[in-house]
Design a protein around this motif. Structure first.
Motif, PDB file in Angstrom:
ATOM      1  N   PRO A 166      46.250  36.564  77.912  1.00 22.19           N
ATOM      2  CA  PRO A 166      45.189  35.730  78.476  1.00 22.19           C
ATOM      3  C   PRO A 166      44.464  36.435  79.618  1.00 22.19           C
ATOM      4  O   PRO A 166      45.048  37.258  80.332  1.00 22.19           O
ATOM      5  CB  PRO A 166      45.945  34.497  78.981  1.00 22.19           C
ATOM      6  N   ARG A 167      43.207  36.096  79.773  1.00 24.10           N
ATOM      7  CA  ARG A 167      42.443  36.632  80.890  1.00 24.10           C
ATOM      8  C   ARG A 167      42.950  36.012  82.189  1.00 24.10           C
ATOM      9  O   ARG A 167      43.651  35.006  82.191  1.00 24.10           O
ATOM     10  CB  ARG A 167      40.959  36.321  80.682  1.00 24.10           C
ATOM     11  N   LEU A 168      42.566  36.641  83.307  1.00 21.51           N
ATOM     12  CA  LEU A 168      43.105  36.242  84.598  1.00 21.51           C
ATOM     13  C   LEU A 168      42.854  34.767  84.896  1.00 21.51           C
ATOM     14  O   LEU A 168      43.769  34.045  85.323  1.00 21.51           O
ATOM     15  CB  LEU A 168      42.506  37.104  85.712  1.00 21.51           C
ATOM     16  N   GLY A 169      41.626  34.298  84.667  1.00 25.28           N
ATOM     17  CA  GLY A 169      41.315  32.902  84.955  1.00 25.28           C
ATOM     18  C   GLY A 169      42.173  31.954  84.147  1.00 25.28           C
ATOM     19  O   GLY A 169      42.695  30.962  84.672  1.00 25.28           O
ATOM     20  N   ARG A 170      42.342  32.264  82.859  1.00 25.06           N
ATOM     21  CA  ARG A 170      43.189  31.448  81.995  1.00 25.06           C
ATOM     22  C   ARG A 170      44.639  31.490  82.457  1.00 25.06           C
ATOM     23  O   ARG A 170      45.324  30.465  82.481  1.00 25.06           O
ATOM     24  CB  ARG A 170      43.073  31.955  80.551  1.00 25.06           C
ATOM     25  N   ALA A 171      45.109  32.661  82.835  1.00 24.71           N
ATOM     26  CA  ALA A 171      46.494  32.800  83.289  1.00 24.71           C
ATOM     27  C   ALA A 171      46.739  31.979  84.559  1.00 24.71           C
ATOM     28  O   ALA A 171      47.798  31.353  84.710  1.00 24.71           O
ATOM     29  CB  ALA A 171      46.816  34.266  83.538  1.00 24.71           C
ATOM     30  N   LEU A 172      45.776  31.972  85.469  1.00 26.13           N
ATOM     31  CA  LEU A 172      45.933  31.195  86.693  1.00 26.13           C
ATOM     32  C   LEU A 172      45.958  29.701  86.382  1.00 26.13           C
ATOM     33  O   LEU A 172      46.767  28.944  86.954  1.00 26.13           O
ATOM     34  CB  LEU A 172      44.800  31.514  87.668  1.00 26.13           C
ATOM     35  N   ARG A 173      45.086  29.252  85.477  1.00 25.61           N
ATOM     36  CA  ARG A 173      45.052  27.827  85.119  1.00 25.61           C
ATOM     37  C   ARG A 173      46.347  27.402  84.438  1.00 25.61           C
ATOM     38  O   ARG A 173      46.881  26.320  84.714  1.00 25.61           O
ATOM     39  CB  ARG A 173      43.851  27.531  84.222  1.00 25.61           C
ATOM     40  N   THR A 174      46.853  28.238  83.539  1.00 25.21           N
ATOM     41  CA  THR A 174      48.090  27.871  82.853  1.00 25.21           C
ATOM     42  C   THR A 174      49.282  27.925  83.800  1.00 25.21           C
ATOM     43  O   THR A 174      50.240  27.155  83.639  1.00 25.21           O
ATOM     44  CB  THR A 174      48.340  28.773  81.635  1.00 25.21           C
ATOM     45  N   GLY A 175      49.228  28.799  84.796  1.00 29.87           N
ATOM     46  CA  GLY A 175      50.288  28.819  85.796  1.00 29.87           C
ATOM     47  C   GLY A 175      50.337  27.521  86.586  1.00 29.87           C
ATOM     48  O   GLY A 175      51.415  26.960  86.834  1.00 29.87           O
ATOM     49  N   LEU A 176      49.159  27.032  86.991  1.00 32.93           N
ATOM     50  CA  LEU A 176      49.090  25.747  87.691  1.00 32.93           C
ATOM     51  C   LEU A 176      49.561  24.620  86.788  1.00 32.93           C
ATOM     52  O   LEU A 176      50.305  23.725  87.215  1.00 32.93           O
ATOM     53  CB  LEU A 176      47.652  25.498  88.150  1.00 32.93           C
ATOM     54  N   LEU A 177      49.129  24.656  85.516  1.00 28.00           N
ATOM     55  CA  LEU A 177      49.540  23.624  84.566  1.00 28.00           C
ATOM     56  C   LEU A 177      51.055  23.612  84.402  1.00 28.00           C
ATOM     57  O   LEU A 177      51.685  22.548  84.368  1.00 28.00           O
ATOM     58  CB  LEU A 177      48.859  23.863  83.219  1.00 28.00           C
ATOM     59  N   ALA A 178      51.658  24.784  84.313  1.00 26.47           N
ATOM     60  CA  ALA A 178      53.114  24.864  84.168  1.00 26.47           C
ATOM     61  C   ALA A 178      53.820  24.242  85.371  1.00 26.47           C
ATOM     62  O   ALA A 178      54.829  23.538  85.217  1.00 26.47           O
ATOM     63  CB  ALA A 178      53.544  26.321  83.994  1.00 26.47           C
ATOM     64  N   CYS A 179      53.312  24.489  86.565  1.00 21.71           N
ATOM     65  CA  CYS A 179      53.912  23.897  87.763  1.00 21.71           C
ATOM     66  C   CYS A 179      53.796  22.375  87.746  1.00 21.71           C
ATOM     67  O   CYS A 179      54.757  21.661  88.092  1.00 21.71           O
ATOM     68  CB  CYS A 179      53.239  24.454  89.016  1.00 21.71           C
ATOM     69  N   MET A 180      52.641  21.862  87.354  1.00 23.24           N
ATOM     70  CA  MET A 180      52.462  20.416  87.309  1.00 23.24           C
ATOM     71  C   MET A 180      53.350  19.794  86.231  1.00 23.24           C
ATOM     72  O   MET A 180      53.954  18.731  86.445  1.00 23.24           O
ATOM     73  CB  MET A 180      50.990  20.075  87.076  1.00 23.24           C
ATOM     74  N   ASN A 181      53.458  20.456  85.094  1.00 25.56           N
ATOM     75  CA  ASN A 181      54.328  19.948  84.029  1.00 25.56           C
ATOM     76  C   ASN A 181      55.773  19.855  84.496  1.00 25.56           C
ATOM     77  O   ASN A 181      56.478  18.883  84.200  1.00 25.56           O
ATOM     78  CB  ASN A 181      54.253  20.857  82.802  1.00 25.56           C
ATOM     79  N   ALA A 182      56.234  20.882  85.204  1.00 23.82           N
ATOM     80  CA  ALA A 182      57.617  20.890  85.685  1.00 23.82           C
ATOM     81  C   ALA A 182      57.863  19.727  86.638  1.00 23.82           C
ATOM     82  O   ALA A 182      58.899  19.049  86.565  1.00 23.82           O
ATOM     83  CB  ALA A 182      57.921  22.218  86.365  1.00 23.82           C
ATOM     84  N   ARG A 183      56.911  19.492  87.527  1.00 22.23           N
ATOM     85  CA  ARG A 183      57.047  18.358  88.448  1.00 22.23           C
ATOM     86  C   ARG A 183      57.076  17.038  87.687  1.00 22.23           C
ATOM     87  O   ARG A 183      57.901  16.151  87.956  1.00 22.23           O
ATOM     88  CB  ARG A 183      55.889  18.388  89.441  1.00 22.23           C
ATOM     89  N   ASN A 184      56.161  16.874  86.722  1.00 21.62           N
ATOM     90  CA  ASN A 184      56.084  15.624  85.967  1.00 21.62           C
ATOM     91  C   ASN A 184      57.367  15.378  85.175  1.00 21.62           C
ATOM     92  O   ASN A 184      57.846  14.241  85.080  1.00 21.62           O
ATOM     93  CB  ASN A 184      54.879  15.646  85.040  1.00 21.62           C
ATOM     94  N   GLN A 185      57.913  16.437  84.602  1.00 23.17           N
ATOM     95  CA  GLN A 185      59.155  16.287  83.850  1.00 23.17           C
ATOM     96  C   GLN A 185      60.307  15.853  84.757  1.00 23.17           C
ATOM     97  O   GLN A 185      61.094  14.964  84.415  1.00 23.17           O
ATOM     98  CB  GLN A 185      59.526  17.585  83.140  1.00 23.17           C
ATOM     99  N   ARG A 186      60.416  16.483  85.917  1.00 21.67           N
ATOM    100  CA  ARG A 186      61.496  16.120  86.843  1.00 21.67           C
ATOM    101  C   ARG A 186      61.412  14.650  87.242  1.00 21.67           C
ATOM    102  O   ARG A 186      62.419  13.942  87.294  1.00 21.67           O
ATOM    103  CB  ARG A 186      61.440  16.990  88.108  1.00 21.67           C
ATOM    104  N   ARG A 187      60.212  14.193  87.502  1.00 22.05           N
ATOM    105  CA  ARG A 187      60.036  12.820  87.991  1.00 22.05           C
ATOM    106  C   ARG A 187      60.295  11.791  86.902  1.00 22.05           C
ATOM    107  O   ARG A 187      60.815  10.699  87.181  1.00 22.05           O
ATOM    108  CB  ARG A 187      58.624  12.652  88.560  1.00 22.05           C
ATOM    109  N   TRP A 188      59.937  12.111  85.654  1.00 28.58           N
ATOM    110  CA  TRP A 188      59.960  11.103  84.596  1.00 28.58           C
ATOM    111  C   TRP A 188      60.995  11.385  83.503  1.00 28.58           C
ATOM    112  O   TRP A 188      61.019  10.686  82.496  1.00 28.58           O
ATOM    113  CB  TRP A 188      58.568  10.973  83.981  1.00 28.58           C
TER     114      TRP A 188
END
Length: 286
Positions: A166-188
């Motif tokens: 992935p290009r840099l912009g895509r990689a940064l967006r997916t990195g943020l998405l992965a962090c948010m997913n991890a938080r959402n999974q822990r909470r729910w």
């Protein structure tokens, strides 16, 4: 069970998208779709859904395109001054700065669910336009309702298939998405029914000029948890979605593969069981 949900986003966006989704469903390449209740062709999409009861239809919760379903005067933190939703980047900034009301998010979600019901449909599951529900504040609002109603909720997990760059912009967006997913999974965790894996052609990195079976083999072959959702976007022509989305070329290329049965062949070849969110949890891990 090696369960696959192939879900087409944006049902109801326009007539070309509606037709493309039914084309793919007819070839056995697609099991599910999600409806934009404020889309230009939402009523037509609902009529098609009633004519094809085997197609799972969920709500494509939307905060970034068009006008809201709730009274604009009651959800000002979600809207531009003219009463329309902002673009995703502007919404993200508001969420991150704490400028969005959770009560107003709930009001809009309830209004979209009510609009879905008025179209004569019962949602099979919930996801969102441009993954806006991955933002923790939005996820919590949707997850609370989904938990209460036993509605499955998409988890937009980040896939990293072999060979993707992935290009840099895509990689940064997916990195943020992965962090948010991890938080959402822990909470729910343990309180929601969700897909255990997720992928789409955007995980390939640089988009090829034309999609073929090898691309879907790569994406699906990398899945290690089930049910897995393959998200697709479909339109019969790139300009069908002009002014509505920037992925017209991608959605046309995906339509070609699915309407010609290319994806159906890969599904059979790899031994997947094609399901919708209505029956994906009947067996196996929930």
């Amino acid at each position: 069970m090696k369960t696959l949900i192939v879900n087409a986003d944006d049902f109801g966006l326009c007539e070309g998208v509606n037709a493309a989704i039914l084309d793919a469903y007819a070839t056995g390449s697609l099991s599910s779709t999600t409806l934009l209740v404020n889309g230009n062709s939402a009523a037509a999409a609902a009529q098609l859904a009633r004519q094809h009861p085997g197609l799972g239809v969920g709500l494509h919760f939307n905060l970034t395109l068009g006008r809201p379903s709730a009274d604009p005067q009651e959800i000002g933190s979600l809207l531009l001054p003219g009463g329309e939703f902002p673009a995703r980047g502007a919404l993200a900034r508001r969420l991150m700065l704490g400028r969005v009301s959770s009560a107003q998010l709930t009001a809009e979600f309830d209004a979209q669910l009510a609009a879905f019901s008025r179209l004569g449909l019962v949602p099979s599951h919930i996801d969102s336009h441009q993954h806006v529900h991955a933002f923790p504040q939005v996820f919590d609002v949707l997850a609370q309702v989904c938990a209460e109603r036993s509605l499955p909720l998409r988890q937009p997990w980040v896939a990293r298939p072999s060979g993707a760059h992935p290009r840099l912009g895509r990689a940064l967006r997916t990195g943020l998405l992965a962090c948010m997913n991890a938080r959402n999974q822990r909470r729910w965790q343990g309180r929601l029914r969700s897909n255990e894996a997720f992928t789409s052609v955007f995980d390939l990195g640089a988009m090829p000029s034309r999609l073929d079976a090898s691309h879907y083999r790569t994406l699906l072959g990398a899945a290690q948890a089930f049910p897995c959702e393959l998200m697709v976007h479909l339109s019969r022509r790139p300009d069908d979605v002009a002014g509505l989305t920037r992925i017209g070329d991608v959605s046309h290329a995906e339509w070609q593969c699915l309407s010609e049965g290319v994806l159906a062949g890969v599904i059979a070849e790899q031994g997947w069981q094609l399901r919708s969110y209505r029956d994906a949890f009947d067996e196996g891990k929930c």
